[in-house]
Design a protein around this motif. Structure first.
Motif, PDB file in Angstrom:
ATOM      1  N   TYR A  94       0.955  -1.164  -0.079  1.00  0.00           N
ATOM      2  CA  TYR A  94      -0.198   0.353  -0.107  1.00  0.00           C
ATOM      3  C   TYR A  94       0.351   1.509  -0.126  1.00  0.00           C
ATOM      4  CZ  TYR A  94      -3.827   2.845   1.106  1.00  0.00           C
ATOM      5  OH  TYR A  94      -4.642   3.955   1.691  1.00  0.00           O
ATOM      6  N   HIS A  95       1.135   2.244  -1.224  1.00  0.00           N
ATOM      7  CA  HIS A  95       1.890   2.909  -1.522  1.00  0.00           C
ATOM      8  C   HIS A  95       3.500   2.646  -1.184  1.00  0.00           C
ATOM      9  CE1 HIS A  95      -1.128   5.991  -1.969  1.00  0.00           C
ATOM     10  NE2 HIS A  95      -2.592   5.700  -0.992  1.00  0.00           N
ATOM     11  N   ASN A 153       5.302   6.650   8.079  1.00  0.00           N
ATOM     12  CA  ASN A 153       3.914   6.991   8.591  1.00  0.00           C
ATOM     13  C   ASN A 153       2.566   6.463   8.655  1.00  0.00           C
ATOM     14  OD1 ASN A 153       5.101   9.425   8.808  1.00  0.00           O
ATOM     15  ND2 ASN A 153       5.928  10.216   6.123  1.00  0.00           N
ATOM     16  N   TYR A 154       2.574   5.757   8.905  1.00  0.00           N
ATOM     17  CA  TYR A 154       0.995   4.832   9.190  1.00  0.00           C
ATOM     18  C   TYR A 154       0.102   5.264  10.025  1.00  0.00           C
ATOM     19  CZ  TYR A 154       3.414  -0.037   7.654  1.00  0.00           C
ATOM     20  OH  TYR A 154       3.468  -0.966   6.991  1.00  0.00           O
ATOM     21  N   GLU A 156      -0.346   8.380   9.712  1.00  0.00           N
ATOM     22  CA  GLU A 156      -1.500   9.432   8.708  1.00  0.00           C
ATOM     23  C   GLU A 156      -2.193   8.961   8.160  1.00  0.00           C
ATOM     24  OE1 GLU A 156       2.213  11.546   7.476  1.00  0.00           O
ATOM     25  OE2 GLU A 156       3.328  11.980   9.056  1.00  0.00           O
ATOM     26  N   GLU A 157      -2.313   8.362   8.333  1.00  0.00           N
ATOM     27  CA  GLU A 157      -3.219   7.483   7.074  1.00  0.00           C
ATOM     28  C   GLU A 157      -3.956   6.457   8.130  1.00  0.00           C
ATOM     29  OE1 GLU A 157      -2.617   5.999   3.488  1.00  0.00           O
ATOM     30  OE2 GLU A 157      -0.424   6.248   3.748  1.00  0.00           O
ATOM     31  N   TYR A 158      -5.782   6.522   7.608  1.00  0.00           N
ATOM     32  CA  TYR A 158      -6.729   6.305   8.450  1.00  0.00           C
ATOM     33  C   TYR A 158      -7.003   4.310   8.211  1.00  0.00           C
ATOM     34  CZ  TYR A 158      -8.043  10.305  10.765  1.00  0.00           C
ATOM     35  OH  TYR A 158      -7.645  11.410  10.659  1.00  0.00           O
ATOM     36  N   ILE A 160      -5.658   1.230   6.056  1.00  0.00           N
ATOM     37  CA  ILE A 160      -4.464   0.514   4.924  1.00  0.00           C
ATOM     38  C   ILE A 160      -4.628  -0.344   4.626  1.00  0.00           C
ATOM     39  CG2 ILE A 160      -2.154  -0.080   4.903  1.00  0.00           C
ATOM     40  CD1 ILE A 160      -1.506   2.460   7.059  1.00  0.00           C
ATOM     41  N   TYR A 197     -10.316   6.279  13.207  1.00  0.00           N
ATOM     42  CA  TYR A 197     -10.703   6.079  11.847  1.00  0.00           C
ATOM     43  C   TYR A 197     -12.259   5.447  12.366  1.00  0.00           C
ATOM     44  CZ  TYR A 197     -11.391   3.479   7.933  1.00  0.00           C
ATOM     45  OH  TYR A 197     -12.538   2.714   6.667  1.00  0.00           O
TER      46      TYR A 197
END
Length: 346
Positions: A94-95, A153-154, A156-158, A160, A197
């Motif tokens: 994921y990215h 930066n896990y 920073e994302e809601y 994944i 989230y």
């Protein structure tokens, strides 16, 4: 050793007994949510099938512990899994984020299994080699994987998601499922979420349910009836418009309507307590007080001068606009029909 095709996809939830080794174990972080979900896919090979049952794992990225993942593998006929076969798995990225598996635990029947070391560039892949120890017993392999998250930066994302595939690369040694393209086993093998989230999702779901179940109400000034969806209901007292042009409903009718709403699943309970001084009303975090002495409306400790409380002919009234606020719904004056609509997006 070429895989023929994926013959079945069971997208619905597989009950816990589909995973005999790990079925009774749950991730304690998620015990407050719905029961774990499992996905089973059957892949046709050697005149039979091999089924892969995997758990859809959720894990909060703001939790210190590491996620653990389960895979259960079964052959439909004895001998489909043969000595020397290797099963290759690949997890999606994921990215710039991915996970590396470690700390393998195997529980087997009919075969033994050993992890295969892969080159460093295949960090999001893992493999296992089959050794056939019993030619009379159906093979079953239950695998538990520890996970090491890689990337930055896990937090920073809601949301994944990581998927699990059978790697069908023809160039890989003794690949039982060598074929044209990788086979998707579980689209959400591991989903990383966060506390924020999860809370936002719950709020969205709750709002969607509320909007679906909240009734449409219609009031007509000077009438002692109302419409509840398509059903006419009797009011104890007529709706009236006061000298300031404000539509008023009796507190008795407000309480009766509140009791009706409390019978509907998906609407926060409206708690009304009567005292000598008036009423205390609560819905979720919304709290207000209705004074029958000074006709004041107190919301969370603040006197609201825009809310009207009145007494007419020994009957206590509250403005319909205040009622809509307590119910957390909309209110609209319909100029053409001269009635008042109350509901969601009315």
């Amino acid at each position: 050793m070429k895989a023929k095709k994926v013959i079945a996809v069971l997208c619905s939830t597989v009950m816990l007994w589909s995973m005999p080794i790990f079925a009774q174990e749950q991730n304690t972080i998620w015990q407050y949510t719905q029961a774990p979900q499992y996905v089973t896919k059957e892949v046709e090979v050697r005149n039979g099938t091999v089924s892969f049952t995997t758990r859809c794992e959720k894990h909060r990225i703001d939790c210190r512990c590491s996620p653990e993942l389960d895979i259960s593998i079964k052959e439909s006929n004895v001998g489909i899994l043969q000595d020397g076969d290797i099963l290759y798995f690949e997890t999606s990225k994921y990215h710039d984020k991915y996970f590396k598996s470690f700390a393998y635990e195997f529980v087997t029947k009919g075969v033994t299994v050993k992890r295969v070391e892969l080159p460093e560039e295949n960090e999001n892949c893992f493999a296992m080699r089959i050794s056939r120890t019993n030619k009379n017993e159906l093979a079953q392999i239950d695998v538990r994987l520890g996970v090491d998250l890689r990337g930055e930066n896990y937090k920073e994302e809601y949301f994944i998601p990581f998927s699990l595939y059978l790697d069908t690369d023809k160039t890989k040694e003794h690949n039982l499922f060598a074929g044209e393209q990788n086979i998707l086993l579980n689209e959400q093998f591991l989903v990383l979420t966060s506390y924020e989230y999860e809370n936002e999702q719950k709020k969205v779901e709750k709002k969607q349910i509320f909007e679906k179940v909240f009734p449409n109400m219609t009031f007509i000034p000077e009438y002692d009836t109302m419409m509840w969806n398509e059903q006419q209901k009797q009011l104890k007292h007529s709706i009236y418009i006061n000298q300031n042009g404000i539509a008023m409903i009796s507190l008795d009718d407000f309480i009766n309507i509140s009791n009706g709403l409390n019978q509907i699943n998906g609407i926060d309970k409206i708690i009304i307590k009567e005292s000598e001084k008036g009423y205390a009303v609560a819905r979720g975090m919304y709290v207000c007080g209705i004074s029958l002495y000074d006709f004041s409306f107190n919301q969370n400790g603040v006197i609201r001068k825009d809310i009207t409380i009145e007494n007419q002919n020994d009957i206590y009234y509250i403005s319909l606009r205040a009622v809509a606020e307590i119910f957390d719904c909309d209110i609209v004056w319909n100029d053409d029909s001269k009635n008042i609509s109350m509901g969601v997006n009315c």
